[in-house]
Design a protein around this motif. Structure first.
Motif, PDB file in Angstrom:
ATOM      1  N   THR A 285       0.826  -1.204   0.000  1.00 59.80           N
ATOM      2  CA  THR A 285       0.000   0.000   0.000  1.00 59.80           C
ATOM      3  C   THR A 285       0.859   1.251   0.000  1.00 59.80           C
ATOM      4  N   LEU A 286       0.244   2.306  -0.469  1.00 60.51           N
ATOM      5  CA  LEU A 286       0.865   3.622  -0.536  1.00 60.51           C
ATOM      6  C   LEU A 286      -0.164   4.620  -0.038  1.00 60.51           C
ATOM      7  N   ALA A 287       0.204   5.471   0.902  1.00 59.29           N
ATOM      8  CA  ALA A 287      -0.743   6.434   1.458  1.00 59.29           C
ATOM      9  C   ALA A 287      -1.141   7.475   0.423  1.00 59.29           C
ATOM     10  N   LEU A 288      -2.435   7.797   0.380  1.00 56.01           N
ATOM     11  CA  LEU A 288      -2.921   8.922  -0.409  1.00 56.01           C
ATOM     12  C   LEU A 288      -2.884  10.139   0.509  1.00 56.01           C
ATOM     13  N   GLU A 289      -1.957  11.018   0.247  1.00 56.83           N
ATOM     14  CA  GLU A 289      -1.756  12.195   1.086  1.00 56.83           C
ATOM     15  C   GLU A 289      -1.093  13.271   0.240  1.00 56.83           C
ATOM     16  N   ALA A 290      -1.072  14.481   0.784  1.00 55.06           N
ATOM     17  CA  ALA A 290      -0.468  15.590   0.052  1.00 55.06           C
ATOM     18  C   ALA A 290       1.015  15.329  -0.162  1.00 55.06           C
ATOM     19  N   ARG A 291       1.405  15.261  -1.427  1.00 57.98           N
ATOM     20  CA  ARG A 291       2.810  15.068  -1.792  1.00 57.98           C
ATOM     21  C   ARG A 291       2.956  15.394  -3.278  1.00 57.98           C
ATOM     22  N   PRO A 292       4.126  15.823  -3.722  1.00 52.79           N
ATOM     23  CA  PRO A 292       4.300  16.131  -5.143  1.00 52.79           C
ATOM     24  C   PRO A 292       4.083  14.894  -6.017  1.00 52.79           C
ATOM     25  N   VAL A 293       3.576  15.129  -7.207  1.00 54.34           N
ATOM     26  CA  VAL A 293       3.364  14.038  -8.152  1.00 54.34           C
ATOM     27  C   VAL A 293       4.662  13.282  -8.405  1.00 54.34           C
ATOM     28  N   ALA A 294       5.772  13.981  -8.453  1.00 51.04           N
ATOM     29  CA  ALA A 294       7.067  13.321  -8.701  1.00 51.04           C
ATOM     30  C   ALA A 294       7.365  12.291  -7.618  1.00 51.04           C
ATOM     31  N   ASP A 295       7.070  12.618  -6.365  1.00 56.72           N
ATOM     32  CA  ASP A 295       7.325  11.678  -5.271  1.00 56.72           C
ATOM     33  C   ASP A 295       6.362  10.501  -5.332  1.00 56.72           C
ATOM     34  N   PHE A 296       5.116  10.785  -5.634  1.00 56.45           N
ATOM     35  CA  PHE A 296       4.136   9.709  -5.738  1.00 56.45           C
ATOM     36  C   PHE A 296       4.524   8.754  -6.857  1.00 56.45           C
ATOM     37  N   TYR A 297       4.960   9.289  -7.987  1.00 55.83           N
ATOM     38  CA  TYR A 297       5.370   8.460  -9.126  1.00 55.83           C
ATOM     39  C   TYR A 297       6.550   7.573  -8.749  1.00 55.83           C
ATOM     40  N   ARG A 298       7.544   8.150  -8.093  1.00 54.54           N
ATOM     41  CA  ARG A 298       8.709   7.378  -7.648  1.00 54.54           C
ATOM     42  C   ARG A 298       8.289   6.248  -6.706  1.00 54.54           C
ATOM     43  N   ASP A 299       7.437   6.580  -5.724  1.00 54.55           N
ATOM     44  CA  ASP A 299       7.024   5.581  -4.742  1.00 54.55           C
ATOM     45  C   ASP A 299       6.112   4.524  -5.354  1.00 54.55           C
ATOM     46  N   TYR A 300       5.301   4.920  -6.325  1.00 54.87           N
ATOM     47  CA  TYR A 300       4.421   3.966  -7.006  1.00 54.87           C
ATOM     48  C   TYR A 300       5.241   2.934  -7.781  1.00 54.87           C
ATOM     49  N   LEU A 301       6.239   3.395  -8.525  1.00 58.02           N
ATOM     50  CA  LEU A 301       7.076   2.455  -9.266  1.00 58.02           C
ATOM     51  C   LEU A 301       7.871   1.560  -8.316  1.00 58.02           C
ATOM     52  N   ALA A 302       8.317   2.120  -7.199  1.00 56.55           N
ATOM     53  CA  ALA A 302       9.045   1.313  -6.220  1.00 56.55           C
ATOM     54  C   ALA A 302       8.142   0.255  -5.604  1.00 56.55           C
ATOM     55  N   LEU A 303       6.883   0.611  -5.361  1.00 53.67           N
ATOM     56  CA  LEU A 303       5.923  -0.346  -4.810  1.00 53.67           C
ATOM     57  C   LEU A 303       5.710  -1.501  -5.791  1.00 53.67           C
ATOM     58  N   LEU A 304       5.538  -1.182  -7.074  1.00 52.62           N
ATOM     59  CA  LEU A 304       5.396  -2.237  -8.083  1.00 52.62           C
ATOM     60  C   LEU A 304       6.644  -3.102  -8.130  1.00 52.62           C
ATOM     61  N   GLY A 305       7.799  -2.467  -8.081  1.00 47.11           N
ATOM     62  CA  GLY A 305       9.040  -3.212  -8.123  1.00 47.11           C
ATOM     63  C   GLY A 305       9.211  -4.148  -6.942  1.00 47.11           C
ATOM     64  N   SER A 306       8.691  -3.759  -5.770  1.00 44.27           N
ATOM     65  CA  SER A 306       8.796  -4.617  -4.592  1.00 44.27           C
ATOM     66  C   SER A 306       7.999  -5.902  -4.749  1.00 44.27           C
ATOM     67  N   LEU A 307       7.095  -5.915  -5.717  1.00 44.78           N
ATOM     68  CA  LEU A 307       6.290  -7.104  -6.017  1.00 44.78           C
ATOM     69  C   LEU A 307       6.789  -7.792  -7.289  1.00 44.78           C
ATOM     70  N   ASP A 308       7.980  -7.424  -7.742  1.00 45.09           N
ATOM     71  CA  ASP A 308       8.563  -7.980  -8.969  1.00 45.09           C
ATOM     72  C   ASP A 308       7.691  -7.705 -10.183  1.00 45.09           C
ATOM     73  N   LEU A 309       7.108  -6.519 -10.206  1.00 46.92           N
ATOM     74  CA  LEU A 309       6.315  -6.069 -11.343  1.00 46.92           C
ATOM     75  C   LEU A 309       7.110  -4.964 -12.033  1.00 46.92           C
ATOM     76  N   ASP A 310       7.710  -5.300 -13.158  1.00 44.67           N
ATOM     77  CA  ASP A 310       8.546  -4.362 -13.901  1.00 44.67           C
ATOM     78  C   ASP A 310       7.683  -3.740 -14.992  1.00 44.67           C
ATOM     79  N   VAL A 311       7.247  -2.511 -14.761  1.00 44.46           N
ATOM     80  CA  VAL A 311       6.297  -1.854 -15.663  1.00 44.46           C
ATOM     81  C   VAL A 311       6.914  -0.570 -16.199  1.00 44.46           C
TER      82      VAL A 311
END
Length: 315
Positions: free
Chosen positions: A99-125
């Motif tokens: 999971t990733l918290a929905l909270e105030a943060r720059p889109v750039a940070d959300f994008y970085r964390d979203y890709l990292a979350l996918l990567g932690s599940l071995d999802l290379d997108v």
């Protein structure tokens, strides 16, 4: 009688259809719009092609929006926005959840964390990291402008979509021809349901901002009548329902549609009904269904659709 057997308590129309003035949540809307594009582009990158791009849309859930299952090799995964607990959750067919918290943060940070979350599940997108169908063209990794998140506003928007999804599914059930699901388009941040006559359409001219013309050509390859809702912006400042036909048959601007608050917008070439006209009505469902049915009937009759072969009795 168990709790599960009891009917859910009735919700007043005012609570079910909350106010959502665009000026009160525009920064959050812009940010969430970009977040949904990341998830939609993930589905676009991995899902098999379907006609009219139906394979890229998101869907309303009892807690937010979902990608539905996305294939990844022999696995599948789902990306879901939860606007109740304000989380983005990725769940796989192997039983993992991140999971990733929905909270105030720059889109750039959300994008970085979203890709990292996918990567932690071995999802290379790999997705195209630029907004689609938006005037703003800041790439996701560089966007530190959009950073707002008002949980109450985001939840109210989702609650509006819950009601629209419910009513539009009733409308969809009256049509036995080819029809899209009721789905959420992350490009325009709108909910829509589209009916088709079965006949091919003239080639769409394209011209949608930041959208390849071939996308519009595929989307409008066949005659259609579409209806939906969006939170507002551009030539229509407030949240509104819309309906239009492609190609537009002669006579649409003069056609009489219901309710009285609905009108034809000459710039958009669409019928428009303010959301407030629905939410403040004694029976919002009836008003929305009247708009959906009357605009469809007007466009179908003007376009010469074989309605007897395409519709069923509402009962």
């Amino acid at each position: 009688m168990t709790t599960a057997d009891r009917a859910a308590p009735a919700e007043s129309p005012a609570a079910a259809w909350p106010a959502l003035p665009l000026e009160g949540w525009q920064p959050t809307y812009d940010t969430v719009h970009l977040w949904t594009q990341m998830v939609g582009k993930t589905r676009l990158a991995l899902s098999p092609m379907e006609n009219h791009w139906w394979h890229v849309a998101l869907y309303v859930t009892p807690r937010g929006l979902t990608s539905s299952p996305i294939p990844y090799g022999r696995r599948t995964f789902e990306v879901a926005f939860d606007f109740v607990d304000h989380l983005l959750a990725v769940r796989t067919s192997g039983g993992e959840t991140r999971t990733l918290a929905l909270e105030a943060r720059p889109v750039a940070d959300f994008y970085r964390d979203y890709l990292a979350l996918l990567g932690s599940l071995d999802l290379d997108v790999h997705i195209w990291p630029h907004p689609s169908e938006m005037d703003d063209t800041i790439p996701f990794p560089d966007d530190r402008v959009h950073a707002a998140y008002d949980p109450d506003a985001a939840q109210r928007c989702w609650r509006v979509m819950v009601q629209i999804d419910r009513v539009m599914k009733r409308f969809r059930g009256q049509f036995i021809g080819k029809c899209s699901p009721v789905h959420f388009w992350w490009g325009g941040f709108d909910m829509a349901c589209t009916r088709f006559s079965g006949r091919p359409a003239p080639r769409h001219p394209g011209g949608v901002p930041n959208l390849p013309d071939d996308v519009a050509v595929e989307a409008y390859s066949h005659e259609c009548i579409s209806a939906g809702w969006w939170p507002g912006g551009g030539p229509v400042a407030e949240p509104s329902f819309y309906a239009y036909a492609y190609p537009e048959p002669p006579g649409c601007p003069e056609a009489v549609v219901r309710p009285a608050a609905a009108s034809y917008h000459p710039l958009l070439h669409e019928w428009v009904l303010p959301y407030n006209a629905v939410r403040t009505a004694p029976d919002p469902d009836a008003v929305l269904l009247d708009f959906l049915q009357s605009t469809y009937a007007a466009a179908a009759d003007l376009g010469g659709w074989d309605r007897a072969a395409l519709e069923r009795d509402s009962g």
